[in-house]
Design a protein around this motif. Structure first.
Motif, PDB file in Angstrom:
ATOM      1  N   PRO A   1      -2.291   9.230 -12.511  1.00  0.00           N
ATOM      2  CA  PRO A   1      -1.411   8.342 -11.360  1.00  0.00           C
ATOM      3  C   PRO A   1      -2.511   7.263 -10.572  1.00  0.00           C
ATOM      4  CG  PRO A   1      -1.746  10.548 -10.445  1.00  0.00           C
ATOM      5  CD  PRO A   1      -2.384  10.650 -11.765  1.00  0.00           C
ATOM      6  N   HIS A   2      -2.805   6.443 -11.636  1.00  0.00           N
ATOM      7  CA  HIS A   2      -3.993   5.579 -11.063  1.00  0.00           C
ATOM      8  C   HIS A   2      -3.995   4.618  -9.728  1.00  0.00           C
ATOM      9  CE1 HIS A   2      -6.474   6.408 -14.563  1.00  0.00           C
ATOM     10  NE2 HIS A   2      -5.454   5.921 -15.441  1.00  0.00           N
ATOM     11  N   SER A   3      -2.454   4.275  -9.428  1.00  0.00           N
ATOM     12  CA  SER A   3      -2.166   3.820  -8.579  1.00  0.00           C
ATOM     13  C   SER A   3      -2.384   4.391  -7.150  1.00  0.00           C
ATOM     14  CB  SER A   3      -0.553   3.334  -8.204  1.00  0.00           C
ATOM     15  OG  SER A   3      -0.209   2.662  -7.210  1.00  0.00           O
ATOM     16  N   TRP A   4      -1.945   5.950  -7.029  1.00  0.00           N
ATOM     17  CA  TRP A   4      -2.265   6.796  -6.203  1.00  0.00           C
ATOM     18  C   TRP A   4      -3.584   7.036  -6.025  1.00  0.00           C
ATOM     19  CZ3 TRP A   4      -4.268  11.677  -6.244  1.00  0.00           C
ATOM     20  CH2 TRP A   4      -4.045  12.265  -4.849  1.00  0.00           C
ATOM     21  N   LEU A   5      -4.404   7.251  -7.129  1.00  0.00           N
ATOM     22  CA  LEU A   5      -5.753   7.538  -6.988  1.00  0.00           C
ATOM     23  C   LEU A   5      -6.386   6.453  -6.385  1.00  0.00           C
ATOM     24  CD1 LEU A   5      -6.414   8.848 -10.613  1.00  0.00           C
ATOM     25  CD2 LEU A   5      -6.524  10.327  -8.191  1.00  0.00           C
ATOM     26  N   MET A   6      -6.236   5.135  -6.535  1.00  0.00           N
ATOM     27  CA  MET A   6      -6.928   3.934  -6.137  1.00  0.00           C
ATOM     28  C   MET A   6      -6.532   3.895  -4.793  1.00  0.00           C
ATOM     29  SD  MET A   6      -7.540   1.511  -9.303  1.00  0.00           S
ATOM     30  CE  MET A   6      -6.176   1.875 -10.175  1.00  0.00           C
ATOM     31  N   THR A   7      -5.031   3.985  -4.563  1.00  0.00           N
ATOM     32  CA  THR A   7      -4.753   3.601  -2.913  1.00  0.00           C
ATOM     33  C   THR A   7      -5.159   4.712  -1.997  1.00  0.00           C
ATOM     34  OG1 THR A   7      -2.844   2.514  -4.164  1.00  0.00           O
ATOM     35  CG2 THR A   7      -2.757   3.142  -1.767  1.00  0.00           C
ATOM     36  N   SER A   8      -5.172   5.692  -2.265  1.00  0.00           N
ATOM     37  CA  SER A   8      -5.687   7.077  -1.769  1.00  0.00           C
ATOM     38  C   SER A   8      -6.889   7.288  -1.567  1.00  0.00           C
ATOM     39  CB  SER A   8      -4.850   8.367  -1.898  1.00  0.00           C
ATOM     40  OG  SER A   8      -5.571   8.792  -3.465  1.00  0.00           O
TER      41      SER A   8
ATOM     42  N   ARG B   1       0.918  -1.381   0.006  1.00  0.00           N
ATOM     43  CA  ARG B   1       0.008   0.111  -0.050  1.00  0.00           C
ATOM     44  C   ARG B   1       1.070   1.106   0.053  1.00  0.00           C
ATOM     45  NH1 ARG B   1      -2.548  -1.171   4.090  1.00  0.00           N
ATOM     46  NH2 ARG B   1      -1.431  -0.152   5.611  1.00  0.00           N
ATOM     47  N   SER B   2       1.911   1.262   0.879  1.00  0.00           N
ATOM     48  CA  SER B   2       2.797   2.447   0.740  1.00  0.00           C
ATOM     49  C   SER B   2       3.440   2.610  -0.615  1.00  0.00           C
ATOM     50  CB  SER B   2       3.903   2.281   2.031  1.00  0.00           C
ATOM     51  OG  SER B   2       3.247   2.039   3.150  1.00  0.00           O
ATOM     52  N   TYR B   3       3.940   1.478  -1.281  1.00  0.00           N
ATOM     53  CA  TYR B   3       4.796   1.637  -2.312  1.00  0.00           C
ATOM     54  C   TYR B   3       3.735   2.081  -3.363  1.00  0.00           C
ATOM     55  CZ  TYR B   3       7.132  -0.136  -6.954  1.00  0.00           C
ATOM     56  OH  TYR B   3       7.537  -0.176  -7.916  1.00  0.00           O
ATOM     57  N   ARG B   4       2.532   1.737  -3.568  1.00  0.00           N
ATOM     58  CA  ARG B   4       1.321   1.932  -4.552  1.00  0.00           C
ATOM     59  C   ARG B   4       1.141   3.454  -4.474  1.00  0.00           C
ATOM     60  NH1 ARG B   4      -2.679  -2.778  -3.756  1.00  0.00           N
ATOM     61  NH2 ARG B   4      -1.470  -4.517  -4.801  1.00  0.00           N
ATOM     62  N   MET B   5       1.324   4.291  -3.212  1.00  0.00           N
ATOM     63  CA  MET B   5       1.097   5.589  -3.095  1.00  0.00           C
ATOM     64  C   MET B   5       2.318   6.409  -3.655  1.00  0.00           C
ATOM     65  SD  MET B   5      -1.715   6.524  -1.488  1.00  0.00           S
ATOM     66  CE  MET B   5      -1.495   8.207  -0.800  1.00  0.00           C
ATOM     67  N   ILE B   6       3.813   5.782  -3.900  1.00  0.00           N
ATOM     68  CA  ILE B   6       4.599   6.551  -4.228  1.00  0.00           C
ATOM     69  C   ILE B   6       5.139   6.053  -5.393  1.00  0.00           C
ATOM     70  CG2 ILE B   6       5.447   7.324  -2.024  1.00  0.00           C
ATOM     71  CD1 ILE B   6       7.384   5.018  -1.981  1.00  0.00           C
ATOM     72  N   MET B   7       4.820   4.974  -5.967  1.00  0.00           N
ATOM     73  CA  MET B   7       5.501   4.155  -7.010  1.00  0.00           C
ATOM     74  C   MET B   7       5.448   5.249  -8.506  1.00  0.00           C
ATOM     75  SD  MET B   7       2.743   1.193  -8.072  1.00  0.00           S
ATOM     76  CE  MET B   7       3.302   0.896  -9.677  1.00  0.00           C
ATOM     77  N   GLU B   8       4.417   5.952  -8.452  1.00  0.00           N
ATOM     78  CA  GLU B   8       4.325   6.574  -9.747  1.00  0.00           C
ATOM     79  C   GLU B   8       5.050   8.024  -9.562  1.00  0.00           C
ATOM     80  OE1 GLU B   8      -0.054   5.327 -11.152  1.00  0.00           O
ATOM     81  OE2 GLU B   8       0.222   6.206  -9.276  1.00  0.00           O
ATOM     82  N   PHE B   9       5.617   8.468  -8.484  1.00  0.00           N
ATOM     83  CA  PHE B   9       6.226   9.626  -8.122  1.00  0.00           C
ATOM     84  C   PHE B   9       7.518   9.619  -7.791  1.00  0.00           C
ATOM     85  CE2 PHE B   9       1.682   9.967  -7.533  1.00  0.00           C
ATOM     86  CZ  PHE B   9       1.475  10.977  -8.122  1.00  0.00           C
TER      87      PHE B   9
ATOM     88  N   SER C   1      -0.259  24.482 -13.756  1.00  0.00           N
ATOM     89  CA  SER C   1      -1.199  23.569 -13.799  1.00  0.00           C
ATOM     90  C   SER C   1      -1.263  22.379 -14.600  1.00  0.00           C
ATOM     91  CB  SER C   1      -2.243  24.673 -14.785  1.00  0.00           C
ATOM     92  OG  SER C   1      -3.423  23.806 -15.124  1.00  0.00           O
ATOM     93  N   GLY C   2      -1.748  21.139 -14.057  1.00  0.00           N
ATOM     94  CA  GLY C   2      -1.726  20.173 -14.870  1.00  0.00           C
ATOM     95  C   GLY C   2      -0.268  19.206 -14.519  1.00  0.00           C
ATOM     96  N   ILE C   3       0.417  19.864 -13.583  1.00  0.00           N
ATOM     97  CA  ILE C   3       1.750  19.170 -13.047  1.00  0.00           C
ATOM     98  C   ILE C   3       1.263  18.608 -11.618  1.00  0.00           C
ATOM     99  CG2 ILE C   3       4.048  19.347 -12.233  1.00  0.00           C
ATOM    100  CD1 ILE C   3       3.395  20.063 -15.123  1.00  0.00           C
ATOM    101  N   ALA C   4       1.434  16.984 -11.755  1.00  0.00           N
ATOM    102  CA  ALA C   4       0.905  16.137 -10.685  1.00  0.00           C
ATOM    103  C   ALA C   4       2.121  15.789  -9.710  1.00  0.00           C
ATOM    104  CB  ALA C   4       0.431  14.948 -11.063  1.00  0.00           C
ATOM    105  N   SER C   5       1.886  16.003  -8.326  1.00  0.00           N
ATOM    106  CA  SER C   5       3.001  15.784  -7.414  1.00  0.00           C
ATOM    107  C   SER C   5       2.236  15.386  -6.118  1.00  0.00           C
ATOM    108  CB  SER C   5       3.762  16.952  -7.321  1.00  0.00           C
ATOM    109  OG  SER C   5       3.190  18.064  -6.506  1.00  0.00           O
TER     110      SER C   5
END
Length: 507
Positions: free
Chosen positions: A345-352, A85-93, A123-127
């Protein structure tokens, strides 16, 4: 990118520093593995709650290691899922500020420093924030091209072709025969899905539970036949092709895998038609608002959400218009004209737990899935039944890539397709004239090409049997296998994602 490579290349020093800064400890001399594991788990939970996801993952892994040594397999599984779960929050960042600036410079060396500066926090920069630092989305660099048509058109000009736009103009610019009905131009496809996992990456025993995607029957996708699923002895159930989502469920005893690889395959065939609906707004009938179908597709869901903010945005877009066809048309052009395509960032969206449609509402950007769910959410907010359907888009001559589009329902006509993402590819074409761009975009409101492989009619369809909540990431869609394995040391879903392929070709 594997977890091992991820740590080796970017985060090892930063994670260590974060752990020390958080006051986290390793096993104390003389303490038992169980005691050390309990301590690490408590610290991991606290780190996760404080958004210190890098530190949390390392601590969960430490807890998992110690629980395994202590023989507490149930606690080790809980710690492994916490690490996942922790990895899925950060894997795309993967990029901190300095690393992100470096990749921007490498990708756009001829762009002015001032313009690049706008791509740091613009605008549009995900972090995200983790361990007291800003981390930037790995796809920001590519998304910048989607947001800046001059850069994208330079890229397609360098290729000498428009990879998505050119093959599909055949359908978008074809004469329309309204009397022929909504479905035509049949194309027969044969598909193969394959999982091939090295045996050494799997545990010695236990059961690998796999939900494998399969095609279904729809208005445009017909003559669906599942030719084979192998190894057949491990198939426990199939949904069949006349359902809302096609899935085969397998249970593979890991101890029975005797070769160098675990190989699972599915082969199938289907016929896909292009779609073209000619709508007369005057002939649209009133909805039967008491029907189960109407209630289902106008309700708020997990990712297609109806909130006061969503309702307000929908009303802002349609103004005084009350005809559902014309309302949907306004929503379509609003998204095409103002919501640029962007990998999400679907992993972050779903995990969060962030709803995908809400992500677009909040950020003003989105990919095919998020754009489609946004379209559906805006429609549902006005009482128009809508859904996000998908599987794969088969770009000619047959290279499949995961894709989603939307459908909305009109009484008297049926489910009408909408693909805002395909429409936006007209703006990427370096040599398209304005009239052709508009014509191409207009086609994808009510029409669809036959280069599709449909797996599900909507998102968030429950899987059967139901997997554990904390073990599955991509339960919203099933373009790739869903996997559960209680004896795997690493995240089994990521393992199968890295070892899964889909091949589609004309029959």
């Amino acid at each position: 990118m594997t977890r091992q490579h991820y740590f080796a290349t970017i985060l090892i020093v930063l994670v260590t520093a974060a752990i020390l800064a958080a006051g986290c400890t390793t096993q104390a001399t003389g303490s038992s593995p169980k005691s050390a594991a309990d301590t690490a788990l408590a610290q991991a939970d606290a780190a996760y709650a404080a958004t210190n996801y890098h530190a949390a993952e390392s601590l969960y892994l430490l807890a998992q290691e110690n629980y395994t040594t202590a023989g507490d397999n149930a606690a080790a599984l809980k710690a492994r899922n916490g690490a996942s779960r922790s990895y899925r929050m950060i894997m795309e960042f993967p990029y901190n500020r300095s690393a992100y600036e470096a990749v921007l410079l490498a990708a756009y060396p001829n762009v002015s420093a001032e313009r690049r500066a706008g791509w740091i926090n613009g605008s549009g920069i995900a972090s995200i924030q983790s361990d007291n630092e800003t981390w930037y989305y790995e796809e920001n660099v590519g998304n910048i091209r989607f947001h800046n048509f001059d850069l994208m058109q330079n890229a397609t000009a360098a290729l000498g072709q428009n990879p998505l736009y050119d093959p599909l103009t055949k359908y978008a610019f074809a004469p329309v025969n309204a009397s022929a009905g909504p479905y035509g131009a049949p194309v027969a496809w044969v598909g193969t899905e394959a999982i091939s996992v090295p045996r050494e990456d799997l545990p010695a025993n236990g059961t690998l539970k796999i939900w494998l995607p399969l095609p279904i029957e729809t208005g445009s996708q017909t003559n669906v036949t599942i030719l084979s699923i192998e190894p057949a002895q491990y198939v426990k159930s199939e949904t069949g092709t006349g359902t809302d989502m096609g899935v085969a469920y397998l249970e593979v005893p890991v101890s029975e895998i005797n070769g160098s690889f675990l190989n699972v395959t599915a082969t199938f065939r289907f016929v896909q038609h292009d779609q073209h609906f000619t709508i007369d707004p005057v002939k649209v009938l009133p909805y039967n608002t008491s029907s189960p179908e109407y209630r289902k597709y106008t309700a708020s869901g997990t990712n297609i959400v109806i909130t006061p903010a969503m309702k307000a945005k929908a009303q802002e877009i349609v103004g005084n218009e009350t005809n559902p066809y014309l309302q949907a048309q306004k929503i379509y052009w609003y998204i095409v004209d103002t919501i640029p395509y962007s990998h999400a960032p679907h992993s972050w969206l779903m995990t969060s737990g962030t709803p995908e449609s809400e992500y677009v509402l909040d950020t003003g950007i989105g990919d095919c899935g998020t754009q489609s769910m946004y379209f559906a959410a805006l429609c549902r907010s006005l009482g128009i039944p809508a859904r996000a359907a998908g599987g794969y888009q088969i770009i000619p001559p047959g290279n499949g890539s995961t894709h989603f589009w939307a459908e909305y329902y009109l009484e008297g006509y049926g489910w009408i397709p909408v693909d805002v993402t395909a429409a936006e590819t007209a703006d990427w074409a370096y040599n398209a004239i304005p009239d052709d761009r508009h014509r191409f975009k207009a086609y994808y409101f009510g029409s669809l090409d036959p280069y599709r492989y449909v797996i599900q009619k909507d998102v968030d369809i429950p899987l059967t049997p139901t997997p554990p909540d904390d073990a599955v990431l991509f339960r919203m869609v099933i373009q790739n296998p869903v996997t559960v394995c209680d004896t795997c040391q690493d995240d089994p879903e990521m393992l199968l994602l890295e070892n899964f392929t889909t091949s589609l070709k004309k029959a």
